[in-house]
Design a protein around this motif. Structure first.
Motif, short mmCIF file in Angstrom:
data_model
loop_
_atom_site.label_atom_id
_atom_site.label_comp_id
_atom_site.label_asym_id
_atom_site.label_seq_id
_atom_site.Cartn_x
_atom_site.Cartn_y
_atom_site.Cartn_z
N GLU A 125 0.71 -1.14 0.17
CA GLU A 125 0.20 0.08 -0.15
C GLU A 125 0.87 1.12 0.02
O GLU A 125 0.10 2.41 -0.31
CB GLU A 125 -0.90 0.07 1.09
CG GLU A 125 -2.09 -1.18 1.05
CD GLU A 125 -2.92 -0.83 -0.15
OE1 GLU A 125 -3.24 0.37 -0.29
OE2 GLU A 125 -3.37 -1.68 -0.71
N GLY A 126 2.03 1.11 0.34
CA GLY A 126 2.95 2.69 0.24
C GLY A 126 4.07 2.15 0.95
O GLY A 126 4.63 0.99 1.04
N PRO A 127 4.92 3.38 1.37
CA PRO A 127 6.19 3.22 2.08
C PRO A 127 6.00 2.59 3.31
O PRO A 127 5.22 2.40 4.06
CB PRO A 127 6.60 4.75 1.94
CG PRO A 127 5.24 5.32 2.25
CD PRO A 127 4.39 4.65 1.44
N GLU A 128 7.42 2.16 3.92
CA GLU A 128 7.62 1.50 5.02
C GLU A 128 8.96 2.10 5.74
O GLU A 128 9.84 2.73 4.92
CB GLU A 128 8.07 0.08 4.93
CG GLU A 128 7.00 -1.03 4.58
CD GLU A 128 7.55 -2.25 4.35
OE1 GLU A 128 8.77 -2.52 4.70
OE2 GLU A 128 6.58 -3.15 4.25
N THR A 129 8.62 2.58 6.86
CA THR A 129 9.70 3.39 7.71
C THR A 129 10.10 2.36 8.86
O THR A 129 9.38 2.00 9.64
CB THR A 129 9.30 4.54 8.29
OG1 THR A 129 8.90 5.46 7.10
CG2 THR A 129 10.17 5.38 8.93
N PRO A 160 18.02 4.20 10.36
CA PRO A 160 16.72 3.24 9.91
C PRO A 160 15.39 4.00 10.38
O PRO A 160 14.35 4.10 9.71
CB PRO A 160 16.85 1.90 10.87
CG PRO A 160 18.41 1.87 10.68
CD PRO A 160 18.82 3.14 10.77
N ALA A 161 15.41 4.76 11.45
CA ALA A 161 14.31 5.38 11.80
C ALA A 161 13.89 6.56 11.26
O ALA A 161 12.68 6.86 11.03
CB ALA A 161 14.51 6.16 13.49
N GLU A 162 14.85 6.84 10.47
CA GLU A 162 14.29 8.03 9.33
C GLU A 162 14.42 7.82 7.76
O GLU A 162 14.53 8.58 7.17
CB GLU A 162 15.24 9.31 9.83
CG GLU A 162 15.16 9.87 11.05
CD GLU A 162 16.21 10.93 11.45
OE1 GLU A 162 16.39 11.85 10.39
OE2 GLU A 162 16.50 11.07 12.35
N THR A 163 14.56 6.53 7.52
CA THR A 163 14.41 6.02 6.16
C THR A 163 12.92 5.39 5.73
O THR A 163 12.57 4.49 6.41
CB THR A 163 15.50 4.95 6.14
OG1 THR A 163 16.96 5.57 6.38
CG2 THR A 163 15.58 4.25 4.43
N THR A 164 12.83 5.92 4.63
CA THR A 164 11.41 5.29 4.18
C THR A 164 11.82 4.44 2.79
O THR A 164 12.59 4.69 2.07
CB THR A 164 10.68 6.67 3.42
OG1 THR A 164 10.38 7.18 4.61
CG2 THR A 164 9.29 5.65 2.78
#
Length: 204
Positions: free
Chosen positions: A5-9, A63-67
């Motif tokens: 459905e869309g991006p993952e973070t 990782p916490a700020e990467t889509t």
């Protein structure tokens, strides 16, 4: 959010930066998922692996700020080089060595830090209407004052780049950020005054 459905973070992964290939330059990326949803990111860094596009405001890709966008779930992806041509510095001083120096300072000092990115986000949010007004009034007092501040900031950026001690670089960085804030505040005040004059002229 599910990957189809869309991006993952990433929020719970290891604290190592994501791997991937990128050139370290800011991009604009637009993706369309297989289900037809569109997502856009401006002034971001992009890496890609065999299976994913990685998008982050931070060039280190924490990782916490990467889509992450899985390529198998995308219908289309468009990545272009980002160009800022509607902001106050460009409207006041135009393209050239001064703007190149300030872009270098932004990339080297402000973009890598959370506080610097917050300041840049605020600047980029308020700048377009102010820049448009200054561009319409290149000889206005406000535009000339802001132009002078921009040129001074470019000079400080060059001096910082050539500084040989950490203390000198830090002092020049603080000076540059303060001048940025003062310049934006003056530009905003001048923008309000010039817009009032434009509206009054339209009414009369």
């Amino acid at each position: 959010m599910s990957s189809d459905e869309g991006p993952e973070t990433d929020t719970d992964e290891a604290e190592q930066p994501e791997e991937g290939v990128g050139d370290g330059r800011e991009k604009f990326i637009r993706v369309v998922t297989a289900s037809g949803k569109e997502f856009e990111h401006g002034e971001v860094y992009v890496r890609h692996t065999a299976s994913e596009y990685l998008v982050s405001d931070d060039p280190e890709f924490p990782p916490a700020e990467t889509t992450r966008y899985r390529k198998s779930n995308l219908h289309h992806a468009e990545i272009t080089q980002h160009h800022s041509n509607c902001f106050i510095t460009t409207a006041a001083a135009g393209e050239g060595p001064t703007l190149d120096s300030l872009r270098g300072f932004r990339a080297d000092v402000m973009r890598p830090t959370r506080s610097g990115r917050a300041l840049l986000h605020a600047y980029e949010t308020v700048s377009p209407p102010i820049a448009a007004t200054l561009d319409r009034h290149p000889e206005a007092t406000t535009t000339r004052i802001v132009r002078g501040l921009v040129e001074r900031c470019g000079s400080f950026a060059d001096r910082r780049r050539g500084a040989t001690t950490g203390g000198a670089r830090a002092a020049l960085s603080v000076t540059l950020i303060c001048l940025y804030i003062v310049g934006v505040a003056l530009a905003a005040l001048g923008h309000g005054w010039l817009r009032c004059r434009e509206l009054a002229a339209t009414v009369s």
